[in-house]
Design a protein around this motif. Structure first.
Motif, PDB file in Angstrom:
ATOM      1  N   ASP A  23       0.828  -1.207   0.000  1.00 47.13           N
ATOM      2  CA  ASP A  23       0.000   0.000   0.000  1.00 47.13           C
ATOM      3  C   ASP A  23       0.865   1.261   0.000  1.00 47.13           C
ATOM      4  O   ASP A  23       0.548   2.246  -0.678  1.00 47.13           O
ATOM      5  CB  ASP A  23      -0.926   0.008   1.207  1.00 47.13           C
ATOM      6  CG  ASP A  23      -2.104  -0.937   1.055  1.00 47.13           C
ATOM      7  OD1 ASP A  23      -2.276  -1.485  -0.049  1.00 47.13           O
ATOM      8  OD2 ASP A  23      -2.846  -1.138   2.038  1.00 47.13           O
ATOM      9  N   LEU A  27       0.812   4.268  -2.855  1.00 49.74           N
ATOM     10  CA  LEU A  27       0.686   5.696  -2.577  1.00 49.74           C
ATOM     11  C   LEU A  27       1.890   6.474  -3.114  1.00 49.74           C
ATOM     12  O   LEU A  27       1.742   7.582  -3.652  1.00 49.74           O
ATOM     13  CB  LEU A  27       0.527   5.930  -1.073  1.00 49.74           C
ATOM     14  CG  LEU A  27      -0.812   5.498  -0.467  1.00 49.74           C
ATOM     15  CD1 LEU A  27      -0.804   5.666   1.052  1.00 49.74           C
ATOM     16  CD2 LEU A  27      -1.975   6.288  -1.068  1.00 49.74           C
ATOM     17  N   ILE A  41      -5.349   7.290  -4.622  1.00 54.31           N
ATOM     18  CA  ILE A  41      -5.135   7.671  -3.220  1.00 54.31           C
ATOM     19  C   ILE A  41      -6.417   7.503  -2.413  1.00 54.31           C
ATOM     20  O   ILE A  41      -6.420   6.882  -1.341  1.00 54.31           O
ATOM     21  CB  ILE A  41      -4.621   9.125  -3.129  1.00 54.31           C
ATOM     22  CG1 ILE A  41      -3.213   9.228  -3.730  1.00 54.31           C
ATOM     23  CG2 ILE A  41      -4.620   9.603  -1.676  1.00 54.31           C
ATOM     24  CD1 ILE A  41      -2.724  10.659  -3.894  1.00 54.31           C
ATOM     25  N   VAL A  45      -6.968   4.820   0.660  1.00 58.27           N
ATOM     26  CA  VAL A  45      -7.112   5.349   2.031  1.00 58.27           C
ATOM     27  C   VAL A  45      -8.474   5.004   2.623  1.00 58.27           C
ATOM     28  O   VAL A  45      -8.575   4.582   3.786  1.00 58.27           O
ATOM     29  CB  VAL A  45      -6.875   6.874   2.050  1.00 58.27           C
ATOM     30  CG1 VAL A  45      -7.211   7.452   3.423  1.00 58.27           C
ATOM     31  CG2 VAL A  45      -5.431   7.187   1.686  1.00 58.27           C
ATOM     32  N   THR A  46      -9.534   5.151   1.842  1.00 58.10           N
ATOM     33  CA  THR A  46     -10.869   4.856   2.378  1.00 58.10           C
ATOM     34  C   THR A  46     -11.135   3.356   2.462  1.00 58.10           C
ATOM     35  O   THR A  46     -12.077   2.938   3.133  1.00 58.10           O
ATOM     36  CB  THR A  46     -11.976   5.499   1.508  1.00 58.10           C
ATOM     37  OG1 THR A  46     -11.876   5.000   0.166  1.00 58.10           O
ATOM     38  CG2 THR A  46     -11.849   7.009   1.513  1.00 58.10           C
ATOM     39  N   ARG A  48      -9.072   1.235   3.839  1.00 58.61           N
ATOM     40  CA  ARG A  48      -8.309   0.676   4.953  1.00 58.61           C
ATOM     41  C   ARG A  48      -8.841   1.228   6.264  1.00 58.61           C
ATOM     42  O   ARG A  48      -9.322   2.362   6.331  1.00 58.61           O
ATOM     43  CB  ARG A  48      -6.815   1.035   4.840  1.00 58.61           C
ATOM     44  CG  ARG A  48      -6.155   0.644   3.521  1.00 58.61           C
ATOM     45  CD  ARG A  48      -6.101  -0.850   3.312  1.00 58.61           C
ATOM     46  NE  ARG A  48      -5.441  -1.198   2.060  1.00 58.61           N
ATOM     47  CZ  ARG A  48      -6.055  -1.382   0.907  1.00 58.61           C
ATOM     48  NH1 ARG A  48      -7.373  -1.221   0.829  1.00 58.61           N
ATOM     49  NH2 ARG A  48      -5.382  -1.700  -0.178  1.00 58.61           N
ATOM     50  N   ASN A  50      -8.354   2.608  10.233  1.00 61.74           N
ATOM     51  CA  ASN A  50      -7.380   3.558  10.769  1.00 61.74           C
ATOM     52  C   ASN A  50      -6.116   2.851  11.253  1.00 61.74           C
ATOM     53  O   ASN A  50      -5.004   3.346  11.039  1.00 61.74           O
ATOM     54  CB  ASN A  50      -8.004   4.362  11.910  1.00 61.74           C
ATOM     55  CG  ASN A  50      -7.128   5.533  12.331  1.00 61.74           C
ATOM     56  OD1 ASN A  50      -6.267   5.395  13.188  1.00 61.74           O
ATOM     57  ND2 ASN A  50      -7.333   6.686  11.691  1.00 61.74           N
ATOM     58  N   ARG A  53      -4.021   2.151   8.332  1.00 66.29           N
ATOM     59  CA  ARG A  53      -3.394   3.365   7.806  1.00 66.29           C
ATOM     60  C   ARG A  53      -2.139   3.720   8.597  1.00 66.29           C
ATOM     61  O   ARG A  53      -1.158   4.228   8.035  1.00 66.29           O
ATOM     62  CB  ARG A  53      -4.389   4.528   7.841  1.00 66.29           C
ATOM     63  CG  ARG A  53      -5.575   4.357   6.916  1.00 66.29           C
ATOM     64  CD  ARG A  53      -6.482   5.594   6.907  1.00 66.29           C
ATOM     65  NE  ARG A  53      -7.846   5.228   6.513  1.00 66.29           N
ATOM     66  CZ  ARG A  53      -8.923   5.404   7.242  1.00 66.29           C
ATOM     67  NH1 ARG A  53      -8.821   5.979   8.438  1.00 66.29           N
ATOM     68  NH2 ARG A  53     -10.101   5.025   6.804  1.00 66.29           N
ATOM     69  N   ILE A  84      -8.278  13.609   3.462  1.00 68.04           N
ATOM     70  CA  ILE A  84      -7.332  12.487   3.334  1.00 68.04           C
ATOM     71  C   ILE A  84      -6.285  12.535   4.437  1.00 68.04           C
ATOM     72  O   ILE A  84      -5.975  11.512   5.076  1.00 68.04           O
ATOM     73  CB  ILE A  84      -6.663  12.501   1.947  1.00 68.04           C
ATOM     74  CG1 ILE A  84      -7.681  12.193   0.845  1.00 68.04           C
ATOM     75  CG2 ILE A  84      -5.499  11.516   1.897  1.00 68.04           C
ATOM     76  CD1 ILE A  84      -8.253  10.790   0.887  1.00 68.04           C
ATOM     77  N   MET A  88      -5.497   9.867   7.787  1.00 67.08           N
ATOM     78  CA  MET A  88      -4.218   9.202   8.037  1.00 67.08           C
ATOM     79  C   MET A  88      -3.743   9.354   9.478  1.00 67.08           C
ATOM     80  O   MET A  88      -2.810   8.670   9.899  1.00 67.08           O
ATOM     81  CB  MET A  88      -3.137   9.751   7.093  1.00 67.08           C
ATOM     82  CG  MET A  88      -3.386   9.476   5.620  1.00 67.08           C
ATOM     83  SD  MET A  88      -3.678   7.732   5.227  1.00 67.08           S
ATOM     84  CE  MET A  88      -2.162   6.973   5.793  1.00 67.08           C
ATOM     85  N   THR A 311     -14.647  10.815  -1.760  1.00 69.97           N
ATOM     86  CA  THR A 311     -14.044  10.272  -0.542  1.00 69.97           C
ATOM     87  C   THR A 311     -15.067  10.158   0.574  1.00 69.97           C
ATOM     88  O   THR A 311     -15.129   9.134   1.278  1.00 69.97           O
ATOM     89  CB  THR A 311     -12.872  11.167  -0.079  1.00 69.97           C
ATOM     90  OG1 THR A 311     -11.966  11.356  -1.164  1.00 69.97           O
ATOM     91  CG2 THR A 311     -12.122  10.521   1.084  1.00 69.97           C
TER      92      THR A 311
END
Length: 615
Positions: A23, A27, A41, A45-46, A48, A50, A53, A84, A88, A311
């Protein structure tokens, strides 16, 4: 939606087959060179959790010697960048940043965060704030606030509320009396009582206290607060009470306010979407729909734009990605059952649409290829609209060598005018159907039975308000006269009445018929008619008298003999799950001295009982 102390449902979960290094590389490649691949991106990100991440952040630094968040800030812009980057961060650090950046200027943010977080989240927030800003959050908050507002914030920052489930039964009435004495009787001197109780007792305990308070004060705790307090302290206490009632409902209201009217409160929208996506977003969506008769998904879709919108939408539709994941890595039937059985039909249609828009594939076809026979029938049935499902069941009842007359009768005698109309339209729209439903019935059945079904499909029911008492008297008299006719004339007259009058009207006709003739219409049908005509007439009468009881009896017959009629069981469970299944369960229990839930578990391995658990 779930209550303040209840178990809630998140939208974002751990991605299966997770590889942090892979991952991180994705990125890195999305951001190298001129420009960036924003779609790659946001999808990663969405997709996974937290925790995952955070592993990606570490892997990125280990592989490339760079800070992932700094690179994201450099490559992205506007609300999309903020969203985003915020995703993270660990949740506690995101909360800390929200409070730190809004200190002294955004009391609504301060209220929202501290009123809604549990003890552990508060403790994590305090530690994260200290680590990120080398400062004590309590000192910073008290330096920017004052009065009772400040005192309540300090209490909440201690994170000492009784844990969920802790109820001091012996103190419920006493606490209610204390709140009443401190509030309605002498506001202005005893706010500390409210602060102590509302800041330390468990949500479960306070829900009971509020009920008792309503009995004593003859007004709600919310109305008392509104009438006696003002400013930030009033807003804070109302937020605490709303969270005690239902955290998801509190956030549904906050989200609605952030988007209604001109302009969007993007900071609020982003903060809530991030902080609740792994906690109770699915419950928030349900509360939103119940409160505003509009889906959260559609309101965000209408109120935002671009990658920012995409997102946000991904954060509330990760349940769709979960379905994709469990089917692409070896089907986890339990996960699919849990997702489908815990959604309303309206939500399942959103899932179908999102699956198509995200993957360009038909979810129904994927489910058919992945699931076993009866489970596949049940899940596919639940994923269809009610009209599509009814049309499919009608076709199934007539296809092949034999006709399932019982299924045809059961469907047509229990559907409303609107449902029949929708079923007809769905039948004609179906790609596999070469003729109208009426034509199919006439081709597959014959005689008086065919006439009865055709009459029901033509939706001729006359509303009850169109028939006067005099007309009802005439109709019951016609029924009485028909009982003295030969069987053919009796069937014609019964059909002309039972297939054209509304259920409320027929109930009153049946009552008058019994009163004046001392005869029961049901018994006459059993004694004087035969075959499919008798079954159809009997079905109409039973459905008119007590439809849930009729459905309960159909369920019992589907399971009582050796070998379960799985098609009938699935048909009934799916079609009634959002109509009257609660009443069907009650009738089943009263009639057979056994719960429907227990009977299904004993008689079949089909997962219909999951619908019973969530209905």
């Amino acid at each position: 939606c779930c209550s303040g102390g209840g178990s809630c449902r998140q939208a974002v979960t751990d991605a299966p087959d997770f590889d942090a290094s892979a991952d991180a590389e994705t990125l890195y490649n999305a951001m190298k060179g001129i420009g960036s691949d924003k779609e790659a991106i946001l999808d990663l990100v969405t997709g996974r959790s937290n925790a995952q991440r955070q592993e990606i952040v570490q892997a990125y630094k280990s592989s490339y010697g760079k800070d992932l968040i700094d690179d994201l800030k450099y490559e992205l812009t506007g609300h999309f960048e903020r969203l985003i980057v915020s995703l993270m961060r660990p949740q506690a650090y995101h909360d800390a940043k929200e409070i730190h950046d809004g200190a002294g200027t955004d009391e609504k943010c301060l209220i929202e965060v501290l009123a809604s977080r549990n003890n552990q989240q508060i403790h994590d927030l305090v530690e994260a704030y200290k680590d990120a800003y080398d400062s004590d959050i309590e000192e910073d908050v008290t330096g920017e606030t004052s009065g009772h507002f400040k005192k309540m914030l300090v209490v909440l920052l201690q994170g000492t509320r009784d844990e969920p489930g802790v109820v001091h039964t012996d103190l419920i009435e006493e606490d209610a009396q204390v709140l009443f004495a401190a509030g309605e009787e002498q506001w202005g001197t005893e706010e500390s009582i409210f602060i102590m109780l509302l800041g330390n007792r468990s949500f479960d305990h306070l829900q009971m206290v509020f009920d008792k308070y309503q009995e004593i004060a003859e007004t709600s705790i919310e109305d008392s607060i509104k009438s006696e307090l003002s400013g930030d302290f009033e807003n804070l206490m109302l937020a605490v009470v709303q969270c005690i009632r239902s955290v998801p409902m509190y956030f549904a209201k906050r989200l609605y306010k952030s988007m209604k009217g001109l302009g969007t409160q993007d900071n609020t929208l982003i903060r809530i979407m991030i902080c609740r996506s792994e906690i109770d977003m699915l419950d928030i969506r349900e509360c939103f729909r119940m409160s505003y008769e509009k889906s959260l998904y559609n309101m965000i879709k209408e109120d935002t734009s671009g990658d920012y919108k995409r997102t946000l939408l991904c954060l509330i539709k990760q349940v769709f990605i979960t379905i994709v994941s469990v089917m692409s890595s070896g089907t986890d039937e339990d996960v699919i059952i849990d997702i489908v059985a815990n959604r309303s039909n309206e939500q399942r249609q959103e899932i179908r649409q999102a699956f198509k828009s995200i993957l360009g594939r038909d979810l129904m076809k994927d489910l058919k290829s992945e699931l076993s026979k009866n489970l596949e029938r049940l899940i596919i049935g639940l994923m269809l609209t009610p009209a599509e499902f009814d049309a499919k069941m009608m076709r199934k009842a007539m296809e092949g060598a034999g006709t399932d007359e019982h299924a045809l009768i059961e469907i047509l005698v229990t559907r409303s005018n609107e449902e029949i109309h929708a079923m007809n339209a769905a039948y004609e729209d179906g790609e596999a159907y070469s003729k109208s439903m009426e034509d199919a019935i006439q081709s597959d059945t014959s005689g008086r039975f065919s006439q009865i079904l055709t009459s029901l499909v033509q939706v001729p029911f006359i509303p009850s308000y169109c028939t006067s008492t005099k007309q009802r008297d005439i109709i019951w008299a016609e029924l009485a006269d028909a009982c003295n006719e030969d069987s053919d004339d009796m069937e014609i007259k019964f059909m002309s009445i039972l297939c054209t009058r509304s259920f409320p009207h027929l109930r009153r006709v049946f009552q008058e018929f019994v009163r004046c003739s001392n005869k029961d219409i049901e018994q006459i049908i059993k004694n004087e008619m035969s075959g499919d005509v008798k079954q159809a007439m009997y079905g109409i009468v039973r459905s008119v008298k007590n439809q849930p009881n009729y459905i309960a009896e159909r369920l019992y017959k589907a399971m009582k003999c050796i070998g379960t009629d799985d098609r009938a069981l699935i048909r009934i469970m799916v079609s009634r799950s959002e109509v009257d299944l609660f009443n069907v369960r009650k009738e089943f229990k009263e009639t057979h001295d056994c719960s429907l839930h227990e009977f299904i578990q004993v008689e079949t391995m089909v997962v219909s009982f999951h619908i019973l658990r969530v209905e």
